[in-house]
Design a protein around this motif. Structure first.
Motif, short mmCIF file in Angstrom:
data_model
loop_
_atom_site.label_atom_id
_atom_site.label_comp_id
_atom_site.label_asym_id
_atom_site.label_seq_id
_atom_site.Cartn_x
_atom_site.Cartn_y
_atom_site.Cartn_z
N HIS A 1 0.84 -1.19 0.00
CA HIS A 1 0.00 0.00 0.00
C HIS A 1 0.89 1.24 0.00
CE1 HIS A 1 -3.48 -2.49 0.76
NE2 HIS A 1 -2.98 -2.93 1.89
N ASN B 1 -3.10 -1.45 -2.55
CA ASN B 1 -3.62 -0.08 -2.63
C ASN B 1 -5.13 0.00 -2.48
OD1 ASN B 1 -1.06 1.23 -3.08
ND2 ASN B 1 -1.10 0.35 -5.16
N HIS B 2 -5.66 -0.92 -1.71
CA HIS B 2 -7.10 -0.89 -1.42
C HIS B 2 -7.30 -1.38 0.02
CE1 HIS B 2 -11.40 -1.02 -2.04
NE2 HIS B 2 -11.44 -2.26 -1.60
N ARG C 1 -9.54 -1.71 3.22
CA ARG C 1 -10.96 -1.72 3.55
C ARG C 1 -11.20 -1.35 5.01
NH1 ARG C 1 -11.18 -7.67 1.31
NH2 ARG C 1 -9.07 -7.44 2.11
#
Length: 284
Positions: free
Chosen positions: A106, A191-192, A194
């Protein structure tokens, strides 16, 4: 999961069941009554608790436990509430912090933002196990006076639905390798990040906890969040006194439990049962 539970029930859920079925959400309990409610409730519960890919929710009949000292149990009974902790209240310095294998996929700014945001999240920890655990008694109770409450995944889901949290999540913790050169576990999206994700990674040294977490948001502050419930029977199925709990004191504890309206008979832990004589080669 940005819609409230009530919106889920009265919106998409009812549309799937058509106009000819009449459903009512009672103001006092927040539970559905009317035809087809069993199927509808199961659909809503499924939507609420299975939407995080890469994280597992145990089957509804899975048993889960909370072990605690007597004082914490009495607090739960007196206040009729479950305490959700903030990451900073735990003893693990990695709580809410991703392991290196996950942090490096990330952007650093996103990691920093998400780690900082975990202090607005709170969680309740449960141990998934079909039976008692000697290790959990020793780790989470001190002295001889401890109590464990046993529930099921389905009861926890229904309890969360009952108290009406607009946003909540439930998932098993993933225990991951924390070495710098380890690979990220399967299902992690680069890069996601939650919601609640960083609360669901722990180092493998904690794998014995077999932890299931209930998670939600809380206003800023130092303490966690106490979530009240009028009916504690929605939350618990059994109450078990610790292996060394004084036999003479269980009746007093039973009276306290009864005064809270709980019709649950306190059991004594079976962890310290003596083997029968025939197992020792002795005649009866």
């Amino acid at each position: 999961m940005t819609r409230s539970i009530l919106q889920l029930i009265t919106g998409a859920g009812l549309r799937r069941h058509g106009r000819h079925h009449r459903h009512v959400v009672t103001a006092e309990t927040g539970l559905l009554t009317g035809p087809c409610c069993t199927r509808l409730c199961r659909a809503v519960l499924c939507h609420m608790f299975t939407s995080m890919s890469g994280f597992e929710v145990p089957p509804d009949n899975a048993r889960v436990w909370r072990y605690m000292d007597l004082g914490r149990f009495l607090w739960l009974i007196h206040h009729r509430a479950v305490y959700f902790s903030r990451p900073s209240e735990t003893l693990d310095p990695w709580e809410g912090v991703p392991p290196p294998s996950i942090a490096r996929i990330h952007h650093p700014a996103n990691v920093e933002f998400s780690v900082g945001r975990t202090e607005s999240l709170v969680f309740s920890c449960w141990h998934e196990n079909p039976d008692e655990s000697v290790a959990m008694w020793r780790l989470y109770t001190s002295g001889v006076e401890g109590v464990a409450i046993q529930s099921t995944v389905e009861k926890l889901k229904r309890w969360l639905m009952h108290i009406g949290l607009p946003v909540c999540s439930m998932a098993k913790v993933r225990y991951v390798d924390d070495s710098p050169d380890s690979e990220p576990p399967s299902g992690v999206l680069a890069n996601h990040i939650r919601e609640f994700e960083f609360l669901l990674y722990k180092r493998r040294v904690y794998a014995h906890e077999q932890e299931l977490r209930l998670m939600t948001f809380a206003p800023a502050g130092d303490a966690g969040l106490a979530l009240p419930t009028k009916d504690l029977s929605l939350l618990m199925e059994r109450i078990v006194a610790s292996p060394k709990y004084p036999t003479w004191a269980i009746s007093a504890l039973q009276a306290i439990v009864g005064s809270a309206g709980l019709q649950i008979q306190i059991e004594r832990s079976k962890c310290d049962l003596e083997p029968p004589s025939f197992c020792k080669g002795q005649t009866a």
